[in-house]
Design a protein around this motif. Sequence first.
Motif, PDB file in Angstrom:
ATOM      1  N   HIS A  10       0.577  -1.112   0.601  1.00 55.69           N
ATOM      2  CA  HIS A  10      -0.289  -0.290  -0.509  1.00 55.69           C
ATOM      3  C   HIS A  10       0.795   1.293  -0.096  1.00 55.69           C
ATOM      4  O   HIS A  10       0.458   2.038   0.318  1.00 55.69           O
ATOM      5  N   GLY A  11       2.050   1.165  -0.321  1.00 57.60           N
ATOM      6  CA  GLY A  11       3.153   2.186  -0.410  1.00 57.60           C
ATOM      7  C   GLY A  11       3.108   3.098  -1.346  1.00 57.60           C
ATOM      8  O   GLY A  11       1.907   3.016  -2.327  1.00 57.60           O
ATOM      9  N   SER A  12       3.502   4.005  -2.401  1.00 57.36           N
ATOM     10  CA  SER A  12       3.237   5.004  -3.436  1.00 57.36           C
ATOM     11  C   SER A  12       3.392   4.472  -4.801  1.00 57.36           C
ATOM     12  O   SER A  12       2.745   4.631  -5.312  1.00 57.36           O
ATOM     13  N   GLN A  13       4.400   3.518  -4.858  1.00 59.85           N
ATOM     14  CA  GLN A  13       4.873   2.520  -5.715  1.00 59.85           C
ATOM     15  C   GLN A  13       6.214   1.897  -5.531  1.00 59.85           C
ATOM     16  O   GLN A  13       6.701   1.125  -4.759  1.00 59.85           O
ATOM     17  N   LEU A  14       5.659   0.771  -6.534  1.00 52.86           N
ATOM     18  CA  LEU A  14       6.925   0.337  -6.351  1.00 52.86           C
ATOM     19  C   LEU A  14       7.637   0.326  -7.175  1.00 52.86           C
ATOM     20  O   LEU A  14       8.016   1.073  -8.539  1.00 52.86           O
TER      21      LEU A  14
END
Length: 389
Positions: A10-14
Motif C-alpha cells: 500500500h505504498g506509493s509505488q513499486l
Amino acid sequence: MRYLTAGESHGSQLTLIVEGLPSRLPFSREAVDQQLARRQKGYGRGRRMQIESDRVQVLSGIRFGETTGAPVALAIENKDWVKWKDVMSPDSEGEKTEKRRVSRPRPGHADLNGAIKYGHRDMRDVLERSSARETAARVTAGAVARQVLQLCGIRVASHVVRIGTVGTERLDPARWTAEEIAERSEASPVRCLDPEAEQAMIRLIDEAKQEGDSLGGVVEVIVENVPVGLGSHVHWDRKLDARITQAIVSINAFKGAEIGIGFEAAERKGSQVHDEILWSEEKGYHRATNRLGGFEGGMTTGEPIVVRGVMKPIPTLYKPLNSVDIDTKEPFQASIERSDNCAVPAAGVVAENVVAWEVARALLEKFSSDTAEELHRCVEQYRKQVKEF
C-alpha cells in the motif's frame, strides 16, 4: 545482469532497478504493460485486481525506445495509495494511527516470523513488503528480460496443469510450440490447455469460494530455442536448473519446483529417464526425448526448458483459522474480507517471468556484450558453431 525491487503493498509505488542490460536494446513499454496486465487476470482473483491497473513508468536508462547501457529504473504506481497516505507515511512527524495497526498474525503468512525477526510490534511493517504485490515488480523485470530473449529468438510460455484435484496430462513439447501454448493459455480463464479440465477447474474454484476456502495448483513454464550450454557444471551456484528452481520457489506461496519429469523420475528405471542423443544434418545434436527438461549437468541441452512449480492454497481465508494476538496472547480466529481464492493462473505468469529473467541472465553471462547488436551476432555465431561441432 541483476535487479533490485523496493516498495510496499500500500505504498506509493513499486520501484525496480535493472543493471547490466546491453545498450541499444529495443525497449517496449507496451510489452511490459502487457505482462503486468496478464498478472492481474485469471479466474479466482479478488477485488484488488479491480482497483489496480498496473502501468510501468520509465525513470531512467531508456532513451528514444532503446537502452543506453546505464541502469534502467522503472516504477509501478499504486492507485490505492491515496487511501493509505497517512497509514504509510514515511515522515517521522506523520501521525501513527492505531486504526490500521496489525497485532494479529495470519497463519500461512510472514506476519509473526517477520515481526519476531525485525522486532516489529506492528506487523504491518512485515505484511506490506511480504505481500505478493511485490511480484508486479518481478514480472516487470521478467518483461525486460524477455526483450533480451526476443532479440535472440528465445520464446517463453506457461500454462496451468493443476488446480486442486483437477489436473491434465503431461504436455509433450514436441507437439506444441511456445507460441501455441501462449495463444491457447491466454484464451482460457484458468490458463489451461485442456478444455475439459478448464471447466472442471472453474467449478472447483467456485465450490471453494462458496466454502470460504482457497485452492493451490501447479504451473508449467516452457522456454524454446535456448542455446546449448547456458549455465555451468563447474560450480553448484552456476547450474542454471538450480537457479531456475530457486527463482520459482522464491515466488510467494510456491513450495516446490521440478525440471522435466522431476519427481516422476524416482518411479522410473534409468532407461525411461535419460534422453538419448541423436544427430542429423538438419538439427545437429538433439535428444530423442526431453524427460530431463532441457538440462544435463546444470547446463542447457538445446531442448526446450520445462519447469513446474507448485503453489500452495492462498492462506488469506474467509474460513477462519486459529491464531494468537501478540498484544494480549489471547486466541482468535483469523479471517479476511477481501482476497483471491485461487491465484494459480496469475502465479503462472509470475513464474514465466522469473524463469525468463534467469535464462536472460545466463545468456548474458555466456555472451557478455555491451550492445544488442554484439549480443545477437555472438549468439548466432555460436549456434552455427554448435551445429558444426
